[in-house]
Structures are given as C-alpha cells and as structure tokens.
Scaffold this active site. Structure first.
Site, PDB file in Angstrom:
ATOM      1  N   SER A   8       0.846  -1.198   0.000  1.00  0.00           N
ATOM      2  CA  SER A   8       0.000   0.000   0.000  1.00  0.00           C
ATOM      3  C   SER A   8       0.874   1.238   0.000  1.00  0.00           C
ATOM      4  O   SER A   8       1.629   1.481   0.956  1.00  0.00           O
ATOM      5  CB  SER A   8      -0.883   0.021   1.248  1.00  0.00           C
ATOM      6  OG  SER A   8      -1.404   1.329   1.419  1.00  0.00           O
ATOM      7  N   HIS A  33      -1.508  -1.503  -4.044  1.00  0.00           N
ATOM      8  CA  HIS A  33      -2.739  -1.078  -3.356  1.00  0.00           C
ATOM      9  C   HIS A  33      -2.744   0.437  -3.218  1.00  0.00           C
ATOM     10  O   HIS A  33      -1.761   1.042  -2.759  1.00  0.00           O
ATOM     11  CB  HIS A  33      -2.768  -1.767  -1.989  1.00  0.00           C
ATOM     12  CG  HIS A  33      -4.054  -1.620  -1.252  1.00  0.00           C
ATOM     13  ND1 HIS A  33      -5.179  -2.370  -1.546  1.00  0.00           N
ATOM     14  CD2 HIS A  33      -4.399  -0.825  -0.211  1.00  0.00           C
ATOM     15  CE1 HIS A  33      -6.148  -2.041  -0.716  1.00  0.00           C
ATOM     16  NE2 HIS A  33      -5.706  -1.102   0.104  1.00  0.00           N
ATOM     17  N   ASP A  35      -4.827   3.561  -1.710  1.00  0.00           N
ATOM     18  CA  ASP A  35      -5.832   3.911  -0.698  1.00  0.00           C
ATOM     19  C   ASP A  35      -6.349   5.332  -0.877  1.00  0.00           C
ATOM     20  O   ASP A  35      -5.626   6.294  -0.610  1.00  0.00           O
ATOM     21  CB  ASP A  35      -5.212   3.804   0.696  1.00  0.00           C
ATOM     22  CG  ASP A  35      -5.081   2.369   1.161  1.00  0.00           C
ATOM     23  OD1 ASP A  35      -6.078   1.630   1.091  1.00  0.00           O
ATOM     24  OD2 ASP A  35      -3.975   1.990   1.599  1.00  0.00           O
ATOM     25  N   MET A  37      -8.880   8.254   0.326  1.00  0.00           N
ATOM     26  CA  MET A  37      -9.643   8.670   1.514  1.00  0.00           C
ATOM     27  C   MET A  37     -10.228  10.054   1.295  1.00  0.00           C
ATOM     28  O   MET A  37      -9.534  10.934   0.769  1.00  0.00           O
ATOM     29  CB  MET A  37      -8.736   8.709   2.732  1.00  0.00           C
ATOM     30  CG  MET A  37      -8.067   7.387   3.025  1.00  0.00           C
ATOM     31  SD  MET A  37      -7.004   7.562   4.456  1.00  0.00           S
ATOM     32  CE  MET A  37      -6.374   5.887   4.577  1.00  0.00           C
ATOM     33  N   HIS A  66      -8.597   1.111  -3.595  1.00  0.00           N
ATOM     34  CA  HIS A  66      -9.471   0.928  -2.431  1.00  0.00           C
ATOM     35  C   HIS A  66     -10.089   2.283  -2.100  1.00  0.00           C
ATOM     36  O   HIS A  66      -9.405   3.167  -1.582  1.00  0.00           O
ATOM     37  CB  HIS A  66      -8.612   0.390  -1.273  1.00  0.00           C
ATOM     38  CG  HIS A  66      -9.336   0.250   0.026  1.00  0.00           C
ATOM     39  ND1 HIS A  66      -8.669   0.071   1.213  1.00  0.00           N
ATOM     40  CD2 HIS A  66     -10.659   0.240   0.333  1.00  0.00           C
ATOM     41  CE1 HIS A  66      -9.544  -0.040   2.207  1.00  0.00           C
ATOM     42  NE2 HIS A  66     -10.761   0.069   1.699  1.00  0.00           N
ATOM     43  N   MET A  68     -12.048   4.534   0.029  1.00  0.00           N
ATOM     44  CA  MET A  68     -12.648   4.793   1.350  1.00  0.00           C
ATOM     45  C   MET A  68     -13.334   6.140   1.249  1.00  0.00           C
ATOM     46  O   MET A  68     -12.930   7.138   1.865  1.00  0.00           O
ATOM     47  CB  MET A  68     -11.543   4.789   2.422  1.00  0.00           C
ATOM     48  CG  MET A  68     -11.034   3.384   2.702  1.00  0.00           C
ATOM     49  SD  MET A  68      -9.489   3.394   3.624  1.00  0.00           S
ATOM     50  CE  MET A  68      -8.340   3.513   2.274  1.00  0.00           C
ATOM     51  N   MET A 137     -11.415  -5.511   6.178  1.00  0.00           N
ATOM     52  CA  MET A 137     -10.554  -4.591   6.923  1.00  0.00           C
ATOM     53  C   MET A 137     -10.207  -5.233   8.259  1.00  0.00           C
ATOM     54  O   MET A 137     -11.096  -5.679   8.996  1.00  0.00           O
ATOM     55  CB  MET A 137     -11.277  -3.259   7.186  1.00  0.00           C
ATOM     56  CG  MET A 137     -11.489  -2.365   5.977  1.00  0.00           C
ATOM     57  SD  MET A 137     -10.005  -1.875   5.067  1.00  0.00           S
ATOM     58  CE  MET A 137      -8.905  -1.265   6.341  1.00  0.00           C
ATOM     59  N   GLY A 145      -0.421   1.829   9.733  1.00  0.00           N
ATOM     60  CA  GLY A 145       0.331   1.628  10.965  1.00  0.00           C
ATOM     61  C   GLY A 145      -0.473   1.256  12.196  1.00  0.00           C
ATOM     62  O   GLY A 145       0.019   1.394  13.313  1.00  0.00           O
ATOM     63  N   ASP A 175      -6.649  -6.185   4.992  1.00  0.00           N
ATOM     64  CA  ASP A 175      -6.021  -4.869   4.938  1.00  0.00           C
ATOM     65  C   ASP A 175      -5.940  -4.251   6.334  1.00  0.00           C
ATOM     66  O   ASP A 175      -6.974  -3.965   6.949  1.00  0.00           O
ATOM     67  CB  ASP A 175      -6.862  -3.981   4.004  1.00  0.00           C
ATOM     68  CG  ASP A 175      -6.232  -2.629   3.733  1.00  0.00           C
ATOM     69  OD1 ASP A 175      -5.180  -2.326   4.289  1.00  0.00           O
ATOM     70  OD2 ASP A 175      -6.838  -1.867   2.939  1.00  0.00           O
TER      71      ASP A 175
HETATM   72  C1  DX5 Z   1      -6.036   1.678   6.115  1.00  0.00           C
HETATM   73  C2  DX5 Z   1      -5.676   1.413   4.656  1.00  0.00           C
HETATM   74  C3  DX5 Z   1      -4.590   0.432   4.513  1.00  0.00           C
HETATM   75  C4  DX5 Z   1      -3.272   0.869   5.077  1.00  0.00           C
HETATM   76  C5  DX5 Z   1      -2.590  -0.334   5.644  1.00  0.00           C
HETATM   77  O1  DX5 Z   1      -7.110   2.505   6.200  1.00  0.00           O
HETATM   78  O2  DX5 Z   1      -6.790   0.912   3.942  1.00  0.00           O
HETATM   79  O3  DX5 Z   1      -4.439  -0.037   3.188  1.00  0.00           O
HETATM   80  O4  DX5 Z   1      -2.425   1.477   4.123  1.00  0.00           O
HETATM   81  O5  DX5 Z   1      -1.490   0.100   6.354  1.00  0.00           O
HETATM   82  P1  DX5 Z   1      -0.674  -0.842   7.331  1.00  0.00           P
HETATM   83  O6  DX5 Z   1      -0.222  -2.014   6.538  1.00  0.00           O
HETATM   84  O7  DX5 Z   1       0.411   0.039   7.791  1.00  0.00           O
HETATM   85  O8  DX5 Z   1      -1.626  -1.262   8.440  1.00  0.00           O
HETATM   86 ZN    ZN Z   2      -6.519  -0.190   1.839  1.00  0.00          ZN
END
Ligand code: DX5
Ligand code: ZN
Length: 219
Positions: A8, A33, A35, A37, A66, A68, A137, A145, A175
């Site tokens: 990601s 991946h 992300d 947001m 992805h 969100m 999730m 993190g 994820d």
């Molecule tokens: C969280 C994201 C993840 C995130 C995962 O909201 O959808 O894809 O980047 O990060 P790590 O692997 O650091 O938990």
């Molecule tokens: Zn994600």
C-alpha cells in the site's frame, strides 16, 4: 490458491513515490494497493485520480484501488480513466451496492467489496456473484500503521468457508496491521491477498518486501 502481497503506497515516501513503486516492482510485486480517503467516510484525506494517473505508466502491476469514500459511484469512471485495474468500494459507503458493482464491471475492471471490522458478512449475501474480491478490513480504515484486530481472523475463516461452500473463486484480501508477526494467522484463516503498508515501505523496502513474501505459502 495464489497468494499475493499488495504493498500500500499510503506508507510510501511521496517525495520519491516513483522510486518506492519501482522498488516493489523489482521485487516482483504483482499488485499495488492505492488507498483513497475522502475525509468523510474516514477521517483522513489521502490522494486521488491525478496521482493514480501519474503512476500508471510506471508499471504494469494490477492497480488495486481501495475507495474509502462516501457514495463511490460518483468516481468509478474517473478512477477507471486514471488507470485502475480493480476498484473496491465499501459496502457501508454505498446506498446501491449492486449497481456500483455493475458500474465497475461495465468499465471492464475487477470489483471488490470492502467491509469494516464491525460489518457482518451477510451484507455480501446477494452480491457474491458480482464480486471478484472481498476486502476484509483488519483495522478501522483511515490510517496506516494500526494494529490488527484479532476478531477479524474468525470473520476471514467464516468467509473462506462460505466461498468454498459456494465454489466461488473470489479473492479474500485483508487490509490493516499485516506484518511478519501477523501474516501467518491471516494466511491460516484463509485469506490470499495481503495489503502491507508500513511493513513494506520506509527504509529497506526490498528487504522488508522479501522477508514478508517469504512467509507466503509457496503454492
Ligand atoms: C487503512 C488502509 C490500509 C493501510 C494499511 O485505512 O486501507 O491499506 O495502508 O497500512 P498498514 O499495513 O500500515 O496497516
Ligand atoms: Zn486499503
């Protein structure tokens, strides 16, 4: 079953994003991946179509977007145009989930449905036939993190049972909080695609990618 790591880029260093992406590509990563947001569905804001468009020419990896974001039907065409290979929407963010999945397939892309940790599996009951990937999730979405929520392991196992019983080939992507310590339990529960942000990006991307990859089953 095929197993994949999906790095990601949320945890990449954006001052040299291209280099970070090339590093995982050179390790043999097949999936990237991405992300997105919106500051509404999740608290944070990340990046969107212009970034996807600018990294598209860098690799031929599967760009796993992805979303969100609330009401993602507004942006399916834009992310398809920007170069997505698959688009995952959150069931919680769609009023008309079935229609959004058709919209994604109509653009020739793979569909994904994401569920937050507290969302039950039964929301998938009437969309299994049009879902190529289910993203469970394992943290509450919004930040990289975080720590994996153990209750999700049981949910992954239940979903694996449902897919096997129905004879469906859909992928199970997990994820959040995936690292060398947690990936084994997620594999054992039955997932086959593992998003990893903070466990891969940072210093020593190649070494960390390869260490995590070595923990995947070989067949
Ligand atoms: C969280 C994201 C993840 C995130 C995962 O909201 O959808 O894809 O980047 O990060 P790590 O692997 O650091 O938990
Ligand atoms: Zn994600």
């Amino acid at each position: 079953m095929e197993y994949y790591l999906a790095p990601s880029i949320l945890s990449a260093d954006f001052s040299h994003l291209g280099d970070d992406i090339r590093a995982v590509k050179e390790c043999g990563a097949k999936i990237l991946h991405f992300d997105v947001m919106d500051g509404l569905f999740v608290p944070s804001i990340s990046f969107g179509m212009p970034v996807l468009k600018s990294i598209r020419p860098l690799t031929d990896m599967f760009y796993d977007v992805h979303l969100m974001i609330r009401d993602p039907e507004r942006y399916i065409d834009a992310f398809a145009d920007a170069g997505a290979d698959g688009i995952t929407v959150h069931a919680e963010a769609c009023v008309h989930l079935d229609r959004v999945l058709d919209q994604i397939h109509d653009r020739g892309l793979k569909t994904g449905v994401a569920l937050n940790p507290a969302t039950p599996l039964h929301v998938l009951d009437y969309v299994y036939d049009k879902t190529d990937m289910i993203l469970l999730m394992s943290v509450n979405p919004g930040f990289g993190g975080q720590k994996l929520i153990p209750a999700v392991l049981d949910k992954i196992a239940k979903l694996r049972g449902i897919l096997d019983e129905k004879g469906l080939p859909a992928w199970i992507e997990v994820d959040g909080g995936i690292n060398a310590k947690t990936i084994g339990s997620v594999i054992d529960a039955g997932a086959n695609v593992f998003v990893a942000g903070s466990a891969v990006f940072g210093t020593g991307i190649e070494t960390r990618y390869r260490e995590l990859e070595a923990l995947l089953p070989t067949e």
